[in-house]
Motif scaffolding. Sequence first.
Motif: not given
Length: 134
Positions: A41-58
């Motif tokens: 959360x870079x700010x109280x009302x904000x969510x940050x996401x990073x692009x990934x190719x898929x969810x494999x291996x996580x």
Amino acid sequence: MITRLLFGLAVLLMSTLAFRCENSEAYADSPLLGYWKFDGHPATDTQAYLRVPNDEGLDVMEKSQMIELRADGTYRVFQWSWCGTPPSYTGWYDGTWEQVSDMPLTIKLSQNGYDQLREVAEVTNDQLLLRYLY
């Protein structure tokens, strides 16, 4: 004979228009499509996401709050329940999404009858910032 033929064509045309398939790729050109790994959360009302190719291996902790936005207007979010109180469920939850505004770019996420509005504060090839509008 011609009258019957014209009537038949008119019925066929009206049936085709009434029961046509919806565009299953409504958001095919959207920069929002894909897997997005939660990045805080870079700010109280904000969510940050990073692009990934898929969810494999996580592992489940890395996938927690990850979202996948699809071109057909469906999405899913990964929920990881760290609390051991039953019933705890860890996995993907399905929902739908739609763009409701261009300026500012706003999307509605719907899941189990609950709607959430999010302003797309920023979207690049690598990062997505969603601001809560509730």
